[in-house]
Scaffold this motif. Structure first.
Motif, PDB file in Angstrom:
ATOM      1  N   CYS A  89      -3.494   4.398   1.828  1.00  0.00           N
ATOM      2  CA  CYS A  89      -4.259   4.319   1.365  1.00  0.00           C
ATOM      3  C   CYS A  89      -5.528   3.854   2.552  1.00  0.00           C
ATOM      4  O   CYS A  89      -6.939   3.676   2.809  1.00  0.00           O
ATOM      5  CB  CYS A  89      -5.174   4.678   0.317  1.00  0.00           C
ATOM      6  SG  CYS A  89      -4.911   3.974  -0.732  1.00  0.00           S
ATOM      7  N   ASP A 142       0.710  -1.542  -0.061  1.00  0.00           N
ATOM      8  CA  ASP A 142       0.255  -0.210  -0.231  1.00  0.00           C
ATOM      9  C   ASP A 142       0.917   1.125   0.198  1.00  0.00           C
ATOM     10  O   ASP A 142       1.279   1.690   1.353  1.00  0.00           O
ATOM     11  CB  ASP A 142      -0.794  -0.331   1.278  1.00  0.00           C
ATOM     12  CG  ASP A 142      -2.075   0.826   0.942  1.00  0.00           C
ATOM     13  OD1 ASP A 142      -2.162   1.636   0.563  1.00  0.00           O
ATOM     14  OD2 ASP A 142      -2.424   1.413   2.597  1.00  0.00           O
ATOM     15  N   ARG A 143       1.253   1.623  -1.338  1.00  0.00           N
ATOM     16  CA  ARG A 143       2.551   2.749  -1.337  1.00  0.00           C
ATOM     17  C   ARG A 143       1.557   3.882  -1.018  1.00  0.00           C
ATOM     18  O   ARG A 143       2.158   5.395  -0.704  1.00  0.00           O
ATOM     19  CB  ARG A 143       3.000   2.410  -2.753  1.00  0.00           C
ATOM     20  CG  ARG A 143       3.301   1.921  -3.270  1.00  0.00           C
ATOM     21  CD  ARG A 143       3.973   1.167  -4.682  1.00  0.00           C
ATOM     22  NE  ARG A 143       2.835   1.540  -4.741  1.00  0.00           N
ATOM     23  CZ  ARG A 143       2.501   2.157  -6.184  1.00  0.00           C
ATOM     24  NH1 ARG A 143       3.790   2.572  -7.223  1.00  0.00           N
ATOM     25  NH2 ARG A 143       2.110   2.345  -6.938  1.00  0.00           N
ATOM     26  N   GLU A 144       0.662   4.238  -1.096  1.00  0.00           N
ATOM     27  CA  GLU A 144      -0.057   5.672  -0.787  1.00  0.00           C
ATOM     28  C   GLU A 144      -0.730   5.765   0.240  1.00  0.00           C
ATOM     29  O   GLU A 144      -1.081   6.575   1.088  1.00  0.00           O
ATOM     30  CB  GLU A 144      -1.361   5.849  -1.792  1.00  0.00           C
ATOM     31  CG  GLU A 144      -0.885   5.797  -3.367  1.00  0.00           C
ATOM     32  CD  GLU A 144       0.070   6.844  -3.424  1.00  0.00           C
ATOM     33  OE1 GLU A 144      -0.084   8.078  -2.964  1.00  0.00           O
ATOM     34  OE2 GLU A 144       0.820   6.591  -4.653  1.00  0.00           O
ATOM     35  N   ASP A 195      -0.584  -1.342  -7.449  1.00  0.00           N
ATOM     36  CA  ASP A 195       0.097  -1.780  -6.221  1.00  0.00           C
ATOM     37  C   ASP A 195       0.341  -3.089  -6.883  1.00  0.00           C
ATOM     38  O   ASP A 195       1.821  -3.771  -6.158  1.00  0.00           O
ATOM     39  CB  ASP A 195      -0.683  -1.212  -5.450  1.00  0.00           C
ATOM     40  CG  ASP A 195      -0.872   0.416  -4.839  1.00  0.00           C
ATOM     41  OD1 ASP A 195      -0.328   0.681  -6.003  1.00  0.00           O
ATOM     42  OD2 ASP A 195      -1.698   0.552  -4.814  1.00  0.00           O
TER      43      ASP A 195
END
Length: 205
Positions: A119, A115-117, A126
């Motif tokens: 969010c 979950d790079r963002e 992703d």
């Protein structure tokens, strides 16, 4: 406080990396026969809330072939028709692969890394980017991914406590059969971490 800080350098692949790619161990065994009945247009179907990048873009970004991406996308869509996956759904999928242990905590750490963002959801893009690193990435890329997994609070440093929590989660995931009789997962993971830090201290000096 003793901690591990990532440095980009050429080193032999540490055995601890093997623990991080358990869920990707079969993803590199794609064969064209398995994609013979897939239609390229199917990939362009737009989920309710998320539409993946075009096939050509994903292929170039991840290094997977178009047919490999199609195959993964079909499976992803079956579990997540919206094109996005929540942490709870991710944990339930992980549990199917590791029925003999408790995979929830390790799945949480993997989800947080994907979950790079930050969010709370993982898109198909992703997922493919993370899979690309684990299956096709260079040693340095895999090391960065592994470091981010163990760096639980994202401060650029891995403490004994952070490494212990992740390794404990790995022992829980694998089940009781992977620890010595009478040895609790917490005790085994602490011993594991101490041995790792001892080796790191020797390398440092």
């Amino acid at each position: 406080m003793t901690c591990v800080v990532y440095r980009s350098r050429r080193e032999k692949k540490p055995s601890i990396i093997c623990s991080l790619v358990l869920s990707a161990r079969n993803t590199s065994s794609f064969t064209c026969d398995r994609f013979a009945d897939l239609d390229l247009e199917e990939f362009e179907v737009q989920p309710a809330r998320y539409k993946p990048d075009r096939l050509e873009v994903l292929s170039k970004t991840t290094g997977f072939t178009k047919k490999e991406i199609q195959f993964v996308y079909r499976a992803f869509k079956q579990e997540c028709p919206t094109g996005m996956i929540s942490e709870e759904t991710f944990k339930s999928i992980y549990a199917k692969f590791f029925p003999l242990g408790d995979s929830s905590q390790y799945a949480h750490y993997v989800f947080s890394t994907l979950d790079r963002e930050k969010c709370g959801t993982i898109t198909f893009g992703d997922f493919m980017l993370g899979l690309s690193v684990l299956v096709k990435g260079s040693l340095q890329e895999r090391l960065r991914w592994a470091f981010s997994l163990y760096d639980v609070n994202n401060d650029g440093c891995i403490t004994r406590e952070e490494m212990t929590t992740v390794i404990t989660a790995i022992y829980d995931l694998m089940g009781a059969s992977h620890t010595e009789p009478g040895v609790l997962p917490d005790e085994a993971s602490k011993d594991h971490v101490e041995r790792i830090f001892q080796v790191l201290m020797i390398i440092k000096h």
